[in-house]
Motif scaffolding. Structure first.
Motif, PDB file in Angstrom:
ATOM      1  N   VAL A  68       1.150 -11.665   2.965  1.00  0.00           N
ATOM      2  CA  VAL A  68      -0.316 -12.105   4.633  1.00  0.00           C
ATOM      3  C   VAL A  68      -0.874 -11.067   5.283  1.00  0.00           C
ATOM      4  CG1 VAL A  68       0.079 -14.433   4.354  1.00  0.00           C
ATOM      5  CG2 VAL A  68       1.792 -13.169   5.936  1.00  0.00           C
ATOM      6  N   GLY A  69       0.184  -9.962   5.824  1.00  0.00           N
ATOM      7  CA  GLY A  69       0.405  -9.141   6.393  1.00  0.00           C
ATOM      8  C   GLY A  69       0.880  -7.572   6.701  1.00  0.00           C
ATOM      9  N   TYR A  70       1.026  -6.395   7.091  1.00  0.00           N
ATOM     10  CA  TYR A  70       1.723  -5.501   6.802  1.00  0.00           C
ATOM     11  C   TYR A  70       1.606  -4.511   8.404  1.00  0.00           C
ATOM     12  CZ  TYR A  70      -2.095  -2.812   5.821  1.00  0.00           C
ATOM     13  OH  TYR A  70      -3.600  -2.246   5.217  1.00  0.00           O
ATOM     14  N   GLU A  71       2.547  -3.911   8.684  1.00  0.00           N
ATOM     15  CA  GLU A  71       2.577  -3.101   9.895  1.00  0.00           C
ATOM     16  C   GLU A  71       3.635  -1.870   9.732  1.00  0.00           C
ATOM     17  OE1 GLU A  71       5.011  -4.519  13.278  1.00  0.00           O
ATOM     18  OE2 GLU A  71       5.659  -5.810  12.294  1.00  0.00           O
ATOM     19  N   PRO A  72       3.678  -0.625  10.591  1.00  0.00           N
ATOM     20  CA  PRO A  72       4.435   0.347   9.759  1.00  0.00           C
ATOM     21  C   PRO A  72       5.955   0.528  10.809  1.00  0.00           C
ATOM     22  CG  PRO A  72       2.926   0.951  11.582  1.00  0.00           C
ATOM     23  CD  PRO A  72       2.432  -0.551  11.097  1.00  0.00           C
ATOM     24  N   LEU A  73       6.579   1.106   9.778  1.00  0.00           N
ATOM     25  CA  LEU A  73       7.983   1.126  10.629  1.00  0.00           C
ATOM     26  C   LEU A  73       8.135   2.873  10.752  1.00  0.00           C
ATOM     27  CD1 LEU A  73       9.769  -0.655   8.455  1.00  0.00           C
ATOM     28  CD2 LEU A  73       9.282  -0.949  10.576  1.00  0.00           C
ATOM     29  N   HIS A 127       1.538  10.771   8.275  1.00  0.00           N
ATOM     30  CA  HIS A 127       0.298  10.934   7.890  1.00  0.00           C
ATOM     31  C   HIS A 127      -0.515   9.435   7.687  1.00  0.00           C
ATOM     32  CE1 HIS A 127      -3.856  12.189   6.532  1.00  0.00           C
ATOM     33  NE2 HIS A 127      -3.789  13.214   7.753  1.00  0.00           N
ATOM     34  N   HIS A 128      -0.039   9.548   6.553  1.00  0.00           N
ATOM     35  CA  HIS A 128      -0.195   8.064   5.811  1.00  0.00           C
ATOM     36  C   HIS A 128       0.780   7.816   4.838  1.00  0.00           C
ATOM     37  CE1 HIS A 128      -3.210  11.067   3.105  1.00  0.00           C
ATOM     38  NE2 HIS A 128      -2.234  10.287   2.276  1.00  0.00           N
ATOM     39  N   MET A 129       0.592   6.304   4.825  1.00  0.00           N
ATOM     40  CA  MET A 129       1.818   5.502   3.661  1.00  0.00           C
ATOM     41  C   MET A 129       0.638   4.543   3.183  1.00  0.00           C
ATOM     42  SD  MET A 129       4.259   4.735   6.104  1.00  0.00           S
ATOM     43  CE  MET A 129       3.579   4.159   7.379  1.00  0.00           C
ATOM     44  N   TRP A 162      -1.416   2.092   4.502  1.00  0.00           N
ATOM     45  CA  TRP A 162      -1.739   2.886   6.449  1.00  0.00           C
ATOM     46  C   TRP A 162      -2.124   3.877   7.166  1.00  0.00           C
ATOM     47  CZ3 TRP A 162       1.059   6.340   9.718  1.00  0.00           C
ATOM     48  CH2 TRP A 162       1.286   6.081  10.587  1.00  0.00           C
ATOM     49  N   ALA A 163      -2.758   4.177   7.837  1.00  0.00           N
ATOM     50  CA  ALA A 163      -2.933   5.485   8.341  1.00  0.00           C
ATOM     51  C   ALA A 163      -2.787   5.575   9.952  1.00  0.00           C
ATOM     52  CB  ALA A 163      -4.152   6.107   7.798  1.00  0.00           C
TER      53      ALA A 163
END
Length: 735
Positions: free
Chosen positions: A276-281, A303-305, A347-348
């Motif tokens: 339902v979602g994600y966030e960077p580590l 830079h991005h994943m 993610w960026a």
């Protein structure tokens, strides 16, 4: 008797209104229309604006527009939808909530002087919309001053028209807190129109005691944000998380650009779950004297994943071994990993991640059909530092299944050195196509519903839009960013969603500003190179994973006047590009001294290895044979020497590459073709004239906000008298 008095007064007022007024009207603090006025005149005008600003500030300092507020009682009446730190230390906090027409801010700053907030498309005060607030040390009264930035220097000028309404304000021993609001569009040319585009939020703190004096700030900064964005984080369902991250990967200082891939096995779940979602580590530690250290202000090279699903494979033993390993340098990853083609999280830089709409979830777990995932992390290490990195993505999932299974589609321009942006261009456009043939073959009969989009490019991009074509007609844009900032790449919710039918076409268009560049920019993964991509979240889930295009090789090189390379025909060059740019078996090149000089110049300027360059190195190795005037030059040298200052040349190249032939790619989740690779013409359609659903008309320079504070008796009486006089005038005219 009373009626006679009223009628007489009305007649006097009516006559008085018809008399000419000799009182000079206050003019806006406008800059001269002709920027070529003499310096002396400019100084006089600047001095005049400064004096006028001082007078307006003085009026604010002596005027008691509001009494002291009980801020705690007011806070309970508003729920702030968004909250962001504008600086790294958290000394300036901005909270806000908006309606369809207005936006309300709460600004908390560690200062006992003034606090300034600004809105602009650039990261400076030039022409910005500014508001300055303070709490008077003498009486505790808060004030807000509507200002704008000079076009020629970093200086605030008081606006004649006041479009900011103070709600409350107070200060304690350390902080100043003010709440105020404004219309999203005030119809004032000095004010910034707040839209769903990225806005540069400026802030500044004045020295202690600077209550309305506006001396030079002691601290300032800028941060890109989108102020009009929905809140989608679920609060009422049980959430679990799965951390997909690398472990102590050493990025050597010789690698300016690196991307690393690693396989992960899904958590052991007893039944299907939904992401339902994600966030960077982000966990990057510079290595100093062979020891990784924590440095709070050091910039991470991440830079991005992108996190990809991998298609099912019967050889579980092999995939389990990869999942237990450390991963691979991108170009060296096993060929079987090509089946990891469906992005589920992208993610960026600048993004805080994303939570999906409440009716959509991405299947997770073997019961959901996926056992393995691949994390691809791109590093931009242009400073050439040794870094120990353990970054990745935190995936939020739940057992409470959503209504729809969703998926992410990658679209745009295939990452390749065949994507070229000439130097010295203010607004150069490139385009990638997801073709009608691809969506016709892969989408369900009823089509899909697009709910959000992440638009991605690098530092020279200024605008990105995702266009929607149905038949021969362009529909309103699915998503667009008119003030793109590569340091703030947050996904964008599509308001009310968008129905995308089988046979529709997607076009990702990027506009670049390369005026500061002396040489062409090529497509690639490095931050010095460029991309043009869309990551599209939709439902219901289909087998389609990627839908891209690029210029065919023959058409590309012929656009730049090249007819033949030494030892290779265009078909062979195309095969090299389509095999990830590998050119180990190039024939030996009989270069003249001049040709060797060109090659040395090209390779000598690069510092650090750029990783998987997607054919950039090939551009430096290809040597032109025909035509004779370019013979023995590398193609890169030829590109660098072209007369880019000639607008007729660049306009023709832009038109040919944009509206000419496109090689289209349509890939399924298992890395098979949805339709065979094709070379086709740019779609023929009627372009959308305006992306606005209705043209907005501003009849007044200032739009007054309805008061949120208790109306005073004086104001009520004034309104009553005005109503009475108006009625009387109507009575006189009627008679």
């Amino acid at each position: 008797m009373h009626l006679q008095i009223v009628v007489a007064l009305s007649a006097i007022l009516l006559c008085d209104a018809k008399l000419p007024r000799f009182k000079p009207q206050a003019q806006p603090n406008e800059l001269p229309a002709n920027p070529l006025h003499s310096q002396g005149l400019g100084q006089l005008q600047a001095q005049s604006k400064t004096e006028k600003t001082s007078r307006i500030v003085d009026q604010y300092r002596v005027r008691h527009r509001r009494e002291v507020f009980d801020s705690k009682s007011y806070e309970s009446s508003l729920t702030w939808a968004h909250s962001e730190r504008l600086d790294q230390n958290g000394e300036v906090i901005l909270r806000w909530v908006n309606t369809d027409s207005s936006i309300t801010f709460r600004l908390e700053a560690k200062t006992l002087g003034y606090v300034g907030l600004g809105f602009n498309s650039a990261r400076n005060m030039r022409g910005a919309d500014l508001v300055v607030a303070w709490v008077d040390d003498r009486n505790g009264n808060a004030q807000v001053l509507d200002c704008y930035g000079s076009e020629y220097e970093d200086r605030a000028i008081a606006d004649d028209v006041k479009n900011y309404e103070l709600i409350s304000g107070y200060q304690n021993e350390t902080h100043t807190t003010v709440e105020f609001r404004r219309q999203l569009d005030t119809c004032d040319k000095q004010d910034f129109v707040i839209t769903d585009d990225t806005t540069q939020i400026l802030w500044a703190l004045g020295p202690p005691g600077s209550d309305g004096q506006l001396p030079k700030h002691v601290k300032s900064g800028a941060r890109p944000l989108r102020l009009l964005q929905p809140v989608s984080k679920p609060e009422s369902i049980p959430l679990n998380h799965w951390d997909v991250r690398l472990t102590n990967l050493t990025i050597p200082y010789v690698m300016a650009t690196l991307f690393w891939c690693k396989i992960f096995k899904v958590p052991d779940l007893p039944k299907k779950h939904h992401i339902v979602g994600y966030e960077p580590l982000i966990d990057s530690r510079p290595i100093r004297n062979n020891v990784p250290v924590q440095e709070p202000n050091s910039m991470s090279p991440v830079h991005h994943m992108v996190l990809y699903e991998c298609a099912e494979d019967d050889d579980k033993h092999l995939w389990n071994g990869w999942a237990e390993g450390e991963g691979y340098f991108g170009p060296n990853r096993p060929s079987a990993w090509a089946t990891c083609a469906t992005p589920i999280a992208a993610w960026a830089i600048g993004s805080q991640g994303e939570f999906l709409p409440e009716n959509v979830g991405i299947p997770l777990g073997e019961k959901g059909g996926v056992s393995y995932y691949m994390l691809e992390v791109h590093y931009d290490n242009q400073e050439l530092h040794n870094v120990l990195d353990s970054s990745g993505i935190r995936v939020h999932y739940t057992s409470s299944l959503r209504q729809h299974d969703g998926a992410v589609l990658g679209a745009g321009i295939g990452v390749s050195a065949l994507h070229v942006i000439p130097p010295k261009q203010k607004a150069y456009k490139t385009v990638g196509i997801c073709s009608t043939e691809c969506t016709e073959a892969t989408l369900p009969e009823d089509g899909v519903n697009i709910v959000s989009v992440l638009l991605h490019a690098h530092g020279t991009a200024r605008k990105i839009s995702l266009k929607h074509i149905r038949g021969t007609q362009e529909l309103p844009r699915i998503s667009e960013e008119n003030y793109y900032d590569s340091h703030y790449q947050q996904s964008r919710i599509v308001p009310r969603g968008r129905k995308f039918l089988r046979g529709d076409t997607l076009i990702t268009e990027c506009t670049y500003d390369s005026t500061s560049k002396d040489k062409p920019i090529l497509g690639g993964y490095s931050a010095k190179q460029e991309m043009c991509l869309s990551f599209i979240l939709y439902y219901p889930r289909t087998a389609l994973a990627g839908c891209y295009s690029m210029t065919p090789v023959k058409e590309f090189f012929e656009t730049f006047g090249v007819k033949e390379f030494y030892g290779l025909n265009f078909m062979q060059v195309e095969n090299i590009f389509l095999s990830s740019g590998s050119f180990e078996n190039l024939p030996p090149l009989p270069l003249s001294d001049e040709g060797q000089k060109h090659i040395m110049n090209e390779t000598g300027e690069e510092q650090g290895v750029q990783g998987d360059d997607q054919g950039v190195g090939l551009m430096k190795e290809l040597v032109i044979w025909e035509p004779p005037e370019f013979r023995n030059k590398s193609f890169m040298a030829h590109l660098n020497e072209m007369p880019w200052a000639e607008p007729l040349l660049t306009e023709q190249i832009e038109k040919t590459l944009y509206k000419g032939m496109h090689m289209t790619f349509c890939k399924r989740r298992d890395d098979t073709w949805g339709v065979p690779m094709q070379i086709q013409s740019y779609p023929n359609y009627t372009e959308l004239i305006s992306n606005e659903t209705a043209e907005k008309s501003c009849h007044y320079k200032s739009v007054r906000l309805p008061s949120v504070t208790k109306t005073s008796g004086a104001t009520t009486r004034s309104f009553s008298w005005a109503t009475l006089v108006a009625l009387c005038i109507m009575l006189v005219v009627t008679r």
